[in-house]
Design a protein around this motif. Sequence first.
Motif, PDB file in Angstrom:
ATOM      1  N   GLN A 112       0.860  -1.099   0.064  1.00 31.01           N
ATOM      2  CA  GLN A 112      -0.101   0.070   0.019  1.00 31.01           C
ATOM      3  C   GLN A 112       0.889   1.250   0.019  1.00 31.01           C
ATOM      4  OE1 GLN A 112      -2.771  -1.348   3.474  1.00 31.01           O
ATOM      5  NE2 GLN A 112      -4.075  -0.125   1.924  1.00 31.01           N
ATOM      6  N   ARG A 113       0.561   2.190  -1.143  1.00 25.42           N
ATOM      7  CA  ARG A 113       1.473   3.403  -1.016  1.00 25.42           C
ATOM      8  C   ARG A 113       0.739   4.361  -1.017  1.00 25.42           C
ATOM      9  NH1 ARG A 113       5.607   3.608  -5.673  1.00 25.42           N
ATOM     10  NH2 ARG A 113       6.757   4.672  -4.052  1.00 25.42           N
ATOM     11  N   GLU A 114       0.935   5.534  -0.208  1.00 23.79           N
ATOM     12  CA  GLU A 114       0.310   6.643  -0.047  1.00 23.79           C
ATOM     13  C   GLU A 114       0.888   7.904  -0.753  1.00 23.79           C
ATOM     14  OE1 GLU A 114      -2.183   8.984   3.591  1.00 23.79           O
ATOM     15  OE2 GLU A 114      -0.836   7.525   4.093  1.00 23.79           O
ATOM     16  N   ILE A 115       0.206   8.590  -1.527  1.00 18.06           N
ATOM     17  CA  ILE A 115       0.395   9.527  -2.437  1.00 18.06           C
ATOM     18  C   ILE A 115       0.884  10.742  -1.638  1.00 18.06           C
ATOM     19  CG2 ILE A 115       0.006  11.153  -4.387  1.00 18.06           C
ATOM     20  CD1 ILE A 115      -0.319   8.292  -5.061  1.00 18.06           C
ATOM     21  N   ASN A 116       1.873  11.419  -1.921  1.00 18.92           N
ATOM     22  CA  ASN A 116       2.506  12.601  -1.034  1.00 18.92           C
ATOM     23  C   ASN A 116       3.626  12.057   0.237  1.00 18.92           C
ATOM     24  OD1 ASN A 116       1.705  14.433  -2.620  1.00 18.92           O
ATOM     25  ND2 ASN A 116      -0.140  14.707  -1.429  1.00 18.92           N
ATOM     26  N   ILE A 117       3.433  10.890   0.327  1.00 17.70           N
ATOM     27  CA  ILE A 117       4.058  10.211   1.620  1.00 17.70           C
ATOM     28  C   ILE A 117       5.311   9.224   1.104  1.00 17.70           C
ATOM     29  CG2 ILE A 117       3.908   8.981   3.924  1.00 17.70           C
ATOM     30  CD1 ILE A 117       1.317  10.564   4.236  1.00 17.70           C
ATOM     31  N   ASP A 118       4.353   8.225   0.459  1.00 16.09           N
ATOM     32  CA  ASP A 118       5.394   7.272  -0.001  1.00 16.09           C
ATOM     33  C   ASP A 118       5.848   7.334  -1.308  1.00 16.09           C
ATOM     34  OD1 ASP A 118       4.847   5.635   2.269  1.00 16.09           O
ATOM     35  OD2 ASP A 118       2.966   4.955   1.356  1.00 16.09           O
ATOM     36  N   THR A 119       5.239   8.289  -2.141  1.00 16.73           N
ATOM     37  CA  THR A 119       5.674   8.677  -3.677  1.00 16.73           C
ATOM     38  C   THR A 119       4.931   9.926  -4.019  1.00 16.73           C
ATOM     39  OG1 THR A 119       5.198   7.971  -5.927  1.00 16.73           O
ATOM     40  CG2 THR A 119       3.228   7.460  -4.460  1.00 16.73           C
ATOM     41  N   SER A 120       5.573  10.610  -5.055  1.00 16.56           N
ATOM     42  CA  SER A 120       5.096  11.970  -5.167  1.00 16.56           C
ATOM     43  C   SER A 120       3.909  12.261  -5.872  1.00 16.56           C
ATOM     44  CB  SER A 120       6.176  12.639  -6.019  1.00 16.56           C
ATOM     45  OG  SER A 120       6.330  12.170  -7.260  1.00 16.56           O
ATOM     46  N   SER A 121       3.243  11.012  -6.839  1.00 12.48           N
ATOM     47  CA  SER A 121       2.240  11.348  -7.499  1.00 12.48           C
ATOM     48  C   SER A 121       1.662   9.996  -8.146  1.00 12.48           C
ATOM     49  CB  SER A 121       2.399  12.292  -8.833  1.00 12.48           C
ATOM     50  OG  SER A 121       3.079  11.780  -9.730  1.00 12.48           O
ATOM     51  N   TYR A 122       0.368  10.068  -8.453  1.00  9.55           N
ATOM     52  CA  TYR A 122      -0.311   8.865  -8.765  1.00  9.55           C
ATOM     53  C   TYR A 122       0.444   8.522 -10.079  1.00  9.55           C
ATOM     54  CZ  TYR A 122      -4.850   8.640  -6.209  1.00  9.55           C
ATOM     55  OH  TYR A 122      -5.462   8.584  -5.182  1.00  9.55           O
ATOM     56  N   VAL A 123       0.814   9.259 -11.171  1.00  4.02           N
ATOM     57  CA  VAL A 123       1.464   8.888 -12.350  1.00  4.02           C
ATOM     58  C   VAL A 123       2.868   8.308 -11.977  1.00  4.02           C
ATOM     59  CG1 VAL A 123       2.125   9.776 -14.571  1.00  4.02           C
ATOM     60  CG2 VAL A 123       0.133  10.519 -13.760  1.00  4.02           C
ATOM     61  N   THR A 124       3.792   8.911 -11.082  1.00  4.60           N
ATOM     62  CA  THR A 124       4.945   8.513 -10.866  1.00  4.60           C
ATOM     63  C   THR A 124       4.806   6.888 -10.167  1.00  4.60           C
ATOM     64  OG1 THR A 124       5.519  10.491 -10.443  1.00  4.60           O
ATOM     65  CG2 THR A 124       7.168   8.764  -9.570  1.00  4.60           C
ATOM     66  N   ALA A 125       3.859   6.665  -9.451  1.00  2.33           N
ATOM     67  CA  ALA A 125       3.769   5.604  -8.761  1.00  2.33           C
ATOM     68  C   ALA A 125       3.083   4.328  -9.541  1.00  2.33           C
ATOM     69  CB  ALA A 125       2.638   5.783  -7.454  1.00  2.33           C
ATOM     70  N   LEU A 126       2.225   4.820 -10.548  1.00  2.73           N
ATOM     71  CA  LEU A 126       1.602   3.728 -11.417  1.00  2.73           C
ATOM     72  C   LEU A 126       2.626   3.457 -12.457  1.00  2.73           C
ATOM     73  CD1 LEU A 126      -0.998   2.621 -12.161  1.00  2.73           C
ATOM     74  CD2 LEU A 126      -1.725   4.548 -13.546  1.00  2.73           C
ATOM     75  N   ARG A 127       3.468   4.222 -12.818  1.00  2.23           N
ATOM     76  CA  ARG A 127       4.706   3.933 -13.884  1.00  2.23           C
ATOM     77  C   ARG A 127       5.634   2.880 -13.197  1.00  2.23           C
ATOM     78  NH1 ARG A 127       4.804   9.284 -16.509  1.00  2.23           N
ATOM     79  NH2 ARG A 127       3.839   9.048 -18.499  1.00  2.23           N
ATOM     80  N   ALA A 128       5.884   3.305 -11.893  1.00  2.00           N
ATOM     81  CA  ALA A 128       6.867   2.416 -11.096  1.00  2.00           C
ATOM     82  C   ALA A 128       6.263   0.797 -10.732  1.00  2.00           C
ATOM     83  CB  ALA A 128       7.160   2.992  -9.878  1.00  2.00           C
ATOM     84  N   ALA A 129       4.779   1.056 -10.543  1.00  2.00           N
ATOM     85  CA  ALA A 129       4.205  -0.233 -10.204  1.00  2.00           C
ATOM     86  C   ALA A 129       4.210  -1.332 -11.182  1.00  2.00           C
ATOM     87  CB  ALA A 129       2.539   0.086  -9.947  1.00  2.00           C
ATOM     88  N   LEU A 130       4.255  -0.780 -12.416  1.00  2.33           N
ATOM     89  CA  LEU A 130       4.319  -1.655 -13.612  1.00  2.33           C
ATOM     90  C   LEU A 130       5.579  -2.431 -13.817  1.00  2.33           C
ATOM     91  CD1 LEU A 130       2.707   0.667 -16.537  1.00  2.33           C
ATOM     92  CD2 LEU A 130       1.446  -1.263 -15.260  1.00  2.33           C
ATOM     93  N   ARG A 131       6.719  -1.942 -12.971  1.00  3.59           N
ATOM     94  CA  ARG A 131       8.062  -2.488 -12.897  1.00  3.59           C
ATOM     95  C   ARG A 131       7.954  -3.478 -11.675  1.00  3.59           C
ATOM     96  NH1 ARG A 131       9.386   2.522 -14.626  1.00  3.59           N
ATOM     97  NH2 ARG A 131      10.098   3.195 -12.659  1.00  3.59           N
ATOM     98  N   GLN A 132       6.813  -3.601 -10.843  1.00  2.59           N
ATOM     99  CA  GLN A 132       6.970  -4.349  -9.530  1.00  2.59           C
ATOM    100  C   GLN A 132       6.279  -5.324  -9.421  1.00  2.59           C
ATOM    101  OE1 GLN A 132       5.698  -0.927  -7.603  1.00  2.59           O
ATOM    102  NE2 GLN A 132       7.635   0.455  -7.452  1.00  2.59           N
ATOM    103  N   SER A 133       5.957  -6.020 -10.883  1.00  2.00           N
ATOM    104  CA  SER A 133       5.617  -7.577 -10.827  1.00  2.00           C
ATOM    105  C   SER A 133       4.037  -7.541 -10.108  1.00  2.00           C
ATOM    106  CB  SER A 133       6.511  -8.579 -10.267  1.00  2.00           C
ATOM    107  OG  SER A 133       5.693  -9.901 -10.564  1.00  2.00           O
ATOM    108  N   PRO A 134       3.227  -6.610 -10.521  1.00  2.00           N
ATOM    109  CA  PRO A 134       1.897  -6.482  -9.977  1.00  2.00           C
ATOM    110  C   PRO A 134       1.098  -7.466 -10.698  1.00  2.00           C
ATOM    111  CG  PRO A 134       2.155  -4.886 -11.525  1.00  2.00           C
ATOM    112  CD  PRO A 134       3.467  -5.770 -11.453  1.00  2.00           C
TER     113      PRO A 134
END
Length: 353
Positions: A180-202
Amino acid sequence: MNTNLKSLLELAIEQQASDVFIVAGLPVSMRKNGAIDRVDDVRLLPDDTEALISDIYEYANHRDIAILHDTGDDDFSFSIQGLSRFRVSAFKQRGALSAVIRIITFQLPNPELIGIPDNVIRLSDASKGMILVTGPAGSGKSTTLACMIDHINRTHKKHVITLEDPLEYLHRHNNSIVSQREINIDTSSYVTALRAALRQSPDVILLGEMRDFETINVAMTAAETGHLLLSTLHTIGAANTIDRIIDVFPANQQRQIAVQLSMVLTAVVSQQLVPDVNGNMVPAMEIMTVTPAIRNMIRENKVHQIDGIIYSSMKDDMISMDGSLLKLYQEGTISQETALRYASNPEMLKKKL
């Protein structure tokens, strides 16, 4: 005023409140079942709110309150062991410090008890595609999605990544891994986190909200590349939702997006909360599962015909909002007056009632 912060939060949890309001000039208030009630008659003075809010900053690992004094706004989370986790939005109001505290529950709701039908939860058994839960603010979309994620967590062995702002429910790892990732606390934005998520074997990605062109664009790619993507939009009805997504894109791309959406969309659930006969709020839900006929309508720009298909369907994976209200009325959950007040076509529903 002798209220201390911890006893206030204990009371809020005991009364199943969703938010606590600490605002100078008013007694402490809590939101329960959508309505705001005052805890007592004691008005808070600016010194009282400052004392309570200073306590919050102490609980949040001695966070620096200077941020709030300097900028007038501050958002953060904190936990109290054995009690719960809380999300705070602190702000200045007429020069005095104020805060709204959102309670993040460890205890996930039981979908049966809060009226979420099994056929909605079962949509999350899909292995890929895009499932959208839509409705106005405060209509319980996050709760529905939390129940779907919990179902996946209990019944499948998958990697689930949630991107939320703020986190509203905490999922413990069960059969699945839930990051579970919280925007502004664990990551800067939805787009950044979403792009990164695609590399995290979801296997499953929960995106708190599809806000803008860029987020929707990356979300479509995620659903296209074989992931199950769950998200929300502030739209009412399946046809409106499809139109909204297509309209976000520039005119010269809309044709191509309609084709892409027709291939990735799996289901749209639209919900609103309506009062039951006991004064509690229950969800009424329109469910649209994407069939080959609906795929063609999206592709051929005949989205306006979708409502007709949902309205005339007899299957339980395709239910109109009015069909859902009719069912709630027949089960004795809501009154006839409530059914008609929330209906999208009151005239037609009246005949059925």
